[in-house]
Design an enzyme around this catalytic site. Structure first.
Site, PDB file in Angstrom:
ATOM      1  N   HIS A 165       0.860  -1.185   0.000  1.00 45.25           N
ATOM      2  CA  HIS A 165       0.000   0.000   0.000  1.00 45.25           C
ATOM      3  C   HIS A 165       0.894   1.232   0.000  1.00 45.25           C
ATOM      4  O   HIS A 165       1.888   1.273   0.723  1.00 45.25           O
ATOM      5  CB  HIS A 165      -0.883  -0.035   1.257  1.00 45.25           C
ATOM      6  CG  HIS A 165      -1.979   0.981   1.260  1.00 45.25           C
ATOM      7  ND1 HIS A 165      -1.740   2.331   1.332  1.00 45.25           N
ATOM      8  CD2 HIS A 165      -3.322   0.845   1.207  1.00 45.25           C
ATOM      9  CE1 HIS A 165      -2.902   2.988   1.317  1.00 45.25           C
ATOM     10  NE2 HIS A 165      -3.881   2.105   1.239  1.00 45.25           N
ATOM     11  N   ARG A 207      -3.094   0.887  -6.556  1.00 47.76           N
ATOM     12  CA  ARG A 207      -2.020   0.885  -5.561  1.00 47.76           C
ATOM     13  C   ARG A 207      -0.663   0.464  -6.114  1.00 47.76           C
ATOM     14  O   ARG A 207       0.361   1.027  -5.735  1.00 47.76           O
ATOM     15  CB  ARG A 207      -2.397  -0.047  -4.425  1.00 47.76           C
ATOM     16  CG  ARG A 207      -3.507   0.549  -3.627  1.00 47.76           C
ATOM     17  CD  ARG A 207      -3.962  -0.360  -2.535  1.00 47.76           C
ATOM     18  NE  ARG A 207      -5.063   0.322  -1.855  1.00 47.76           N
ATOM     19  CZ  ARG A 207      -5.822  -0.239  -0.937  1.00 47.76           C
ATOM     20  NH1 ARG A 207      -5.621  -1.480  -0.585  1.00 47.76           N
ATOM     21  NH2 ARG A 207      -6.792   0.457  -0.368  1.00 47.76           N
ATOM     22  N   LEU A 210      -1.154   1.970   8.592  1.00 50.29           N
ATOM     23  CA  LEU A 210      -1.780   2.412   7.361  1.00 50.29           C
ATOM     24  C   LEU A 210      -2.436   3.789   7.465  1.00 50.29           C
ATOM     25  O   LEU A 210      -3.108   4.092   8.439  1.00 50.29           O
ATOM     26  CB  LEU A 210      -2.859   1.404   6.945  1.00 50.29           C
ATOM     27  CG  LEU A 210      -3.337   1.663   5.519  1.00 50.29           C
ATOM     28  CD1 LEU A 210      -2.334   1.101   4.535  1.00 50.29           C
ATOM     29  CD2 LEU A 210      -4.698   1.079   5.287  1.00 50.29           C
TER      30      LEU A 210
HETATM   31  C1  LIG Z   1      -4.899  -1.275   8.146  1.00 54.08           C
HETATM   32  C2  LIG Z   1      -5.763  -1.933   7.123  1.00 54.08           C
HETATM   33  C3  LIG Z   1      -6.751  -1.213   6.471  1.00 54.08           C
HETATM   34  C4  LIG Z   1      -7.566  -1.820   5.516  1.00 54.08           C
HETATM   35  N1  LIG Z   1      -8.551  -1.076   4.915  1.00 54.08           N
HETATM   36  C5  LIG Z   1      -9.374  -1.699   4.023  1.00 54.08           C
HETATM   37  C6  LIG Z   1     -10.444  -0.975   3.420  1.00 54.08           C
HETATM   38  O1  LIG Z   1     -10.655   0.195   3.680  1.00 54.08           O
HETATM   39  N2  LIG Z   1     -11.229  -1.623   2.545  1.00 54.08           N
HETATM   40  C7  LIG Z   1     -11.026  -2.932   2.234  1.00 54.08           C
HETATM   41  O2  LIG Z   1     -11.790  -3.467   1.452  1.00 54.08           O
HETATM   42  N3  LIG Z   1     -10.037  -3.638   2.803  1.00 54.08           N
HETATM   43  C8  LIG Z   1      -9.203  -3.045   3.689  1.00 54.08           C
HETATM   44  N4  LIG Z   1      -8.186  -3.769   4.265  1.00 54.08           N
HETATM   45  C9  LIG Z   1      -8.085  -5.216   4.008  1.00 54.08           C
HETATM   46  C10 LIG Z   1      -9.087  -5.977   4.835  1.00 54.08           C
HETATM   47  O3  LIG Z   1      -9.370  -5.294   6.015  1.00 54.08           O
HETATM   48  C11 LIG Z   1      -8.598  -7.373   5.210  1.00 54.08           C
HETATM   49  O4  LIG Z   1      -8.143  -8.010   4.086  1.00 54.08           O
HETATM   50  C12 LIG Z   1      -9.749  -8.172   5.779  1.00 54.08           C
HETATM   51  O5  LIG Z   1     -10.334  -7.506   6.849  1.00 54.08           O
HETATM   52  C13 LIG Z   1      -9.371  -9.566   6.184  1.00 54.08           C
HETATM   53  O6  LIG Z   1     -10.502 -10.183   6.771  1.00 54.08           O
HETATM   54  P1  LIG Z   1     -10.566 -11.712   7.100  1.00 54.08           P
HETATM   55  O7  LIG Z   1     -11.928 -11.990   7.630  1.00 54.08           O
HETATM   56  O8  LIG Z   1     -10.084 -12.474   5.942  1.00 54.08           O
HETATM   57  O9  LIG Z   1      -9.476 -11.863   8.234  1.00 54.08           O
HETATM   58  P2  LIG Z   1      -9.382 -11.222   9.705  1.00 54.08           P
HETATM   59  O10 LIG Z   1     -10.392 -10.208   9.967  1.00 54.08           O
HETATM   60  O11 LIG Z   1      -7.992 -10.839   9.925  1.00 54.08           O
HETATM   61  O12 LIG Z   1      -9.684 -12.442  10.590  1.00 54.08           O
HETATM   62  C14 LIG Z   1      -8.811 -13.522  10.701  1.00 54.08           C
HETATM   63  C15 LIG Z   1      -9.331 -14.361  11.825  1.00 54.08           C
HETATM   64  O13 LIG Z   1      -8.687 -15.603  11.823  1.00 54.08           O
HETATM   65  C16 LIG Z   1      -8.290 -15.935  13.118  1.00 54.08           C
HETATM   66  N5  LIG Z   1      -7.150 -16.824  12.993  1.00 54.08           N
HETATM   67  C17 LIG Z   1      -6.014 -16.649  12.277  1.00 54.08           C
HETATM   68  N6  LIG Z   1      -5.213 -17.716  12.402  1.00 54.08           N
HETATM   69  C18 LIG Z   1      -5.864 -18.586  13.206  1.00 54.08           C
HETATM   70  C19 LIG Z   1      -5.555 -19.868  13.712  1.00 54.08           C
HETATM   71  N7  LIG Z   1      -4.407 -20.475  13.426  1.00 54.08           N
HETATM   72  N8  LIG Z   1      -6.446 -20.475  14.533  1.00 54.08           N
HETATM   73  C20 LIG Z   1      -7.610 -19.863  14.853  1.00 54.08           C
HETATM   74  N9  LIG Z   1      -7.948 -18.660  14.391  1.00 54.08           N
HETATM   75  C21 LIG Z   1      -7.087 -18.029  13.585  1.00 54.08           C
HETATM   76  C22 LIG Z   1      -8.033 -14.621  13.813  1.00 54.08           C
HETATM   77  O14 LIG Z   1      -8.197 -14.761  15.194  1.00 54.08           O
HETATM   78  C23 LIG Z   1      -9.125 -13.770  13.202  1.00 54.08           C
HETATM   79  O15 LIG Z   1     -10.313 -13.906  13.934  1.00 54.08           O
HETATM   80  C24 LIG Z   1      -7.364  -3.165   5.203  1.00 54.08           C
HETATM   81  C25 LIG Z   1      -6.367  -3.894   5.856  1.00 54.08           C
HETATM   82  C26 LIG Z   1      -5.558  -3.282   6.788  1.00 54.08           C
HETATM   83  C27 LIG Z   1      -4.466  -4.070   7.425  1.00 54.08           C
END
Ligand SMILES: Cc1cc2nc3c(=O)[nH]c(=O)nc-3n(C[C@H](O)[C@H](O)[C@H](O)COP(=O)(O)OP(=O)(O)OC[C@H]3O[C@@H](n4cnc5c(N)ncnc54)[C@H](O)[C@@H]3O)c2cc1C
Ligand code: SF4
Ligand code: FES
Lengths: 596, 233
Positions: A238, A282, A248
């Site tokens: 980013h 990006r 970020l």
């Molecule tokens: C700072 C930041 C800003 C962002 N802004 C945006 C935005 O504005 N718009 C957009 O579209 N995207 C944005 N993104 C990207 C987006 O937020 C993420 O890609 C997304 O939220 C990931 O969601 P997820 O549900 O896949 O994972 P997460 O929300 O990270 O959840 C992962 C889960 O898995 C669990 N977990 C992991 N490993 C294990 C394990 N071994 N055993 C049990 N549990 C485990 C964790 O506890 C957690 O609950 C941003 C990302 C960041 C870092």
């Protein structure tokens, strides 16, 4: 060892996992297992918005959103999945609103939207307001809202249980093994279907916007079980992370009119993307920044640039660009408006930099941010394990851990939050359907043996190496050589270095012999995951002899559709990476040169 | 510069009672306290246990007492707190190990206040409309990250763990003042209980502790007022 049985087990309680849980629990007994309390998940860190062509403030439609996403992906995204996602977008955003999500509002009471990089009006090529937002904490509001709805619907949670293995029998899902942090005890969850929703792995790199928990557990676990990882060379940097810390600063800042400046005070993006300038994709912006810094035009010659959102400067460039409000008035902003729309960004800058963004520019550099690659799935979120997309029955993946692939070689801002809710929902529905029509597979004998062996190795190392040193060396080499810009030599060096670190890792020893909250053991196990992912990433990158999206090579500066319009698949076999490829799904968008 | 840390240690499995360990580490004034803990864990004592994830004040994992005040370790810098630090777990919840406390009682209180949106039966095809002013009414309390810093700084909560505590009230407030919500009266009834809002004696510790700068005491006051003016029978 404790045993549990659920028809559907969801690994991860972030946006994707919770959305899956809401839907799976309607049709099957379901449990969510998460290493963090769900509200600590990294979805909560997302700032800028979730993309959907609602057209609340100006003309927009799902077709444009689809095209922008295909183009943003540098044509590596699978077009059937992209169409599906962009079409579903308005409806899922309304669904979130009906769950109570407190979106910011327009004067007429509709959901507020802002421009974001790469999202355009396809007729004019100009930025379009497509990012639905809740101030600059959209992800926080999505995560809270979904968690709240899970409480309402009495979803079963196993909080602070760390999943460490996937169990399979007869070539299908049988469950997972998890370590309960509070007690150190191993638990076996017997399941018909398993959904991985474990998020990303930005902790491979030195400068990152990602949480400590972003260690790629899902991809590492499945790699160890013979499932390939797709397109791992595509990792997004980013453009605007806080200098040295990587925290970020949302693209929403540029959406509100913020501008990137080099050491000469020049708005250099005019040279790289004449039409959309600071709101190019990006990959394009991060590369431009890298080139500016390389040419000595960083601030005071250093490796950072300024992101400036002070109202006078914003208004100056808005006038030059002829930017207008949706109602046609010229775009003129004020300190109050910026404070109101970006309160968290302002707070971060105060806290960590002592800088006030309303009066001073912010020092920024590209930061490792998002995994486009991951566990390969089809558009039904079923995990697929070879070049012919053979389905692995009962195993699903959604969210950042998955590679559907809707983001291809470069993700557009706001499309990840969208991906989570659309494909999280899909995974929940599909897994419950599958569970209704399937029996439990028998559990393998001694189901916890594989992880016990891994933990024993960590406990019995010689202790001559420190995990922290290995982590540091991995992060540095990956940031320097498998980062924004890449060349053969550097990547080769990275591959060799990671292999050396893998060897040295065998001498690491966990000092903590306790059972309760043995976070040292798990942190070091997570490092083993990061090393595996770093190796797969570097090897996949080295092999791809072209530049596409986030994979930019000095030695192969052009995209090569003839040879490389294909997805990478990487297997880990006896500690060695083996590569294969599979075709990209195309519907109606022919690859074109990408200009912004 | 050098920073001296005195850190609370307790491993119920092996220790009869808690004690403090001292560490000295090299630091920059702009380092986060969390950075120092990470350094200690990486290089001095791998057994030190604490929670953390986002490292920039948005996930709510690492609330702890730093020099007697509840803070997120990732959101205070050395230059803000000085070079002699005492680090302890937050108060009022059972310690599980070192800086980790049992958050279950905290989440149970949170879950007791109907902390979710209750919409009307009939939803429009598109979004429910809400004016920017109505949206602004509850903006502050939507920022809560459930870190627990407020509740565990509250003398009323220390005195009686049955008090739902400020964090739960903040989350109730977020829905009570949402023009779209349909369960306002039920929530007010719950908070009208003997362990509800009246345990709050406007001591303001919670507001000082909140890393999201939520006006916690004010939110509690607004809920009290809503109870006083609503018809709850
Ligand atoms: C700072 C930041 C800003 C962002 N802004 C945006 C935005 O504005 N718009 C957009 O579209 N995207 C944005 N993104 C990207 C987006 O937020 C993420 O890609 C997304 O939220 C990931 O969601 P997820 O549900 O896949 O994972 P997460 O929300 O990270 O959840 C992962 C889960 O898995 C669990 N977990 C992991 N490993 C294990 C394990 N071994 N055993 C049990 N549990 C485990 C964790 O506890 C957690 O609950 C941003 C990302 C960041 C870092
Ligand atoms: S109100 Fe503030 S201090 Fe209390 S739990 Fe929420 S964020 Fe933490
Ligand atoms: S680590 Fe997330 S709030 Fe501190």
């Amino acid at each position: 060892m404790k045993h549990h049985q659920y028809e559907v087990v969801i690994v991860g309680g972030g946006g994707a996992g919770l959305m899956a849980a809401l839907y799976a629990s309607k049709g099957a007994s379901t449990a969510v297992i998460s290493k963090l309390y769900p509200t600590r998940s990294h979805t909560g860190a997302a700032q800028g918005g979730v993309g959907a062509a609602l057209g609340n403030a100006e003309e927009d439609n799902a077709e444009w959103h689809t095209y922008d996403t295909v183009k943003g992906s540098d044509y590596l995204g699978d077009q059937d999945s992209i169409e599906f996602m962009c079409k579903a977008a308005p409806e899922v955003v309304y669904e979130l609103e009906h769950m109570g999500l407190p979106f910011s509002r327009n004067e007429d009471g509709t959901i507020a939207q802002r421009p974001f990089g790469g999202h355009t009006n396809n007729n004019t090529g100009k930025p379009v307001t497509r990012a639905c937002y809740a101030a600059d904490r959209t992800g926080h509001m999505i995560l809270q809202t979904l968690y709240q709805q899970c409480i309402k619907n009495k979803v079963n949670f196993y909080d602070e249980y760390h999943v460490v293995d996937l169990l399979m029998s007869n070539g299908a899902a049988a469950g997972v093994v998890a370590l309960e942090l509070a007690t150190g005890e191993l638990h076996v969850f017997h399941a018909k279907a398993v959904i991985f929703a474990t998020g990303g792995h930005g902790r491979v790199w030195e400068i990152t916007s990602n949480a400590y928990a972003y260690t790629g557990d899902g991809v590492a676990i499945t790699l160890r079980r013979g499932i390939p990882a797709e397109d791992m060379e595509f990792f997004q940097f980013h453009p605007t992370g806080i200098y040295r810390m990587g925290i970020l600063i949302t693209e929403g800042v540029r959406g509100e009119g913020g501008v990137l400046l080099n050491g000469d005070g020049e708005r250099f993006m005019e040279r790289y993307a004449p039409t959309v300038k600071d709101l190019a994709s990006r990959d394009v912006v991060s590369r431009a920044m890298y080139l500016e810094m390389k040419a000595g035009r960083g601030i005071n010659g250093k490796r950072y640039l300024y992101l400036d959102v002070t109202p006078d400067l914003v208004n100056h460039y808005a006038t030059l660009d002829g930017r207008t409000r949706p109602d046609g008035r010229p775009y003129v902003t004020s300190a109050e408006e910026i404070l109101g729309k970006l309160p968290d960004i302002i707070d971060f800058c105060h806290t960590y930099l002592g800088v006030d963004p309303v009066t001073q520019p912010m020092p920024v550099q590209p930061t490792a941010h998002y995994a486009m690659g991951g566990i390969p799935t089809n558009m039904r979120t079923e995990v697929v394990i070879d070049a012919k997309n053979k389905v692995l029955p009962g195993v699903y993946a959604a969210g950042e851990v998955a590679c559907v692939s809707v983001h291809g070689a470069n993700r557009l801002g706001t499309n990840s939050l969208l991906d989570l809710v659309v494909f999280g929902r899909e995974a929940g529905v599909r897994a419950a359907e599958f569970a209704q029509g399937a029996d439990f597979q028998p559990l393998p004998e001694n189901p916890a043996d594989f992880v016990r062996a891994q933990f024993d190795a960590l406990r019995n190392g010689s202790g001559s190496e420190k995990a922290a040193d290995i982590a540091k060396e991995m992060k540095e080499i990956m940031f320097d050589h498998v980062g924004v810009f890449r060349v053969e030599e550097g990547m080769q060096q990275a591959v060799e270095k990671i292999r050396e670190l893998q060897e040295r890792f065998k001498n690491v020893r966990v000092a903590d012999e306790g059972k309760l909250y043995n976070t040292e053991l798990l942190n070091i196990w997570e490092l083993s995951n990061l090393l595996d992912l770093a190796e797969v990433t570097a090897v996949s990158a080295l092999a791809r002899k072209e530049s596409r999206g986030a994979h930019a090579r000095d030695d192969y500066p052009d995209r090569d559709d003839r040879k490389w319009l294909k997805h990478t698949l990487a297997w880990l076999e006896d500690g060695k990476v083996k590569l294969g490829y599979k075709p990209v799904v195309k519907t109606k968008y022919e690859p074109k040169k990408r200009v912004y | 510069m050098q920073v001296k840390l005195t850190i609370f240690r307790y491993d119920p499995e092996n220790d009869k009672k808690p004690h403090f360990d001292k560490f000295t580490v090299e630091a920059e004034p702009t380092d986060r306290v969390l950075d120092l803990l990470e350094y200690i864990k990486d290089y001095k004592d791998g057994t030190l246990a604490y929670r953390r994830s986002c490292a920039h004040g948005v996930c709510g994992s690492d609330a702890m007492r730093i020099n007697g005040v509840n803070r997120l370790a990732c959101k205070v810098l050395v230059q803000d707190v000085g070079t002699t630090l005492k680090v302890e777990p937050i108060l009022g919840l059972p310690v599980q190990r070192d800086l980790i406390v049992d958050m279950e009682p905290f989440f149970d209180h949170y879950k007791s206040v109907i902390p979710y949106f209750v919409g009307s039966e009939e939803m429009p095809q598109k979004e429910q409309l809400q004016s920017p002013e109505d949206r602004e009414r509850f903006d502050d309390t939507t920022k809560c990250i459930l870190c627990g810093a407020c509740t565990t700084s509250c003398p009323s909560f220390w005195a009686n763990g049955n008090y739902v505590g400020p964090a739960a009230i903040v989350n109730a407030h977020r829905f009570i003042f949402d023009s779209r919500d349909q369960a306002v009266v039920e929530r007010l009834k719950i908070l009208n209980d003997q362990f509800g809002v009246y345990r709050c004696h406007t001591i303001f510790n919670c507001t000082d502790a909140c890393p999201r700068e939520i006006q916690v005491t004010q939110a509690v006051g607004e809920v009290k007022k809503a109870i006083a003016t609503a018809r709850l029978d």
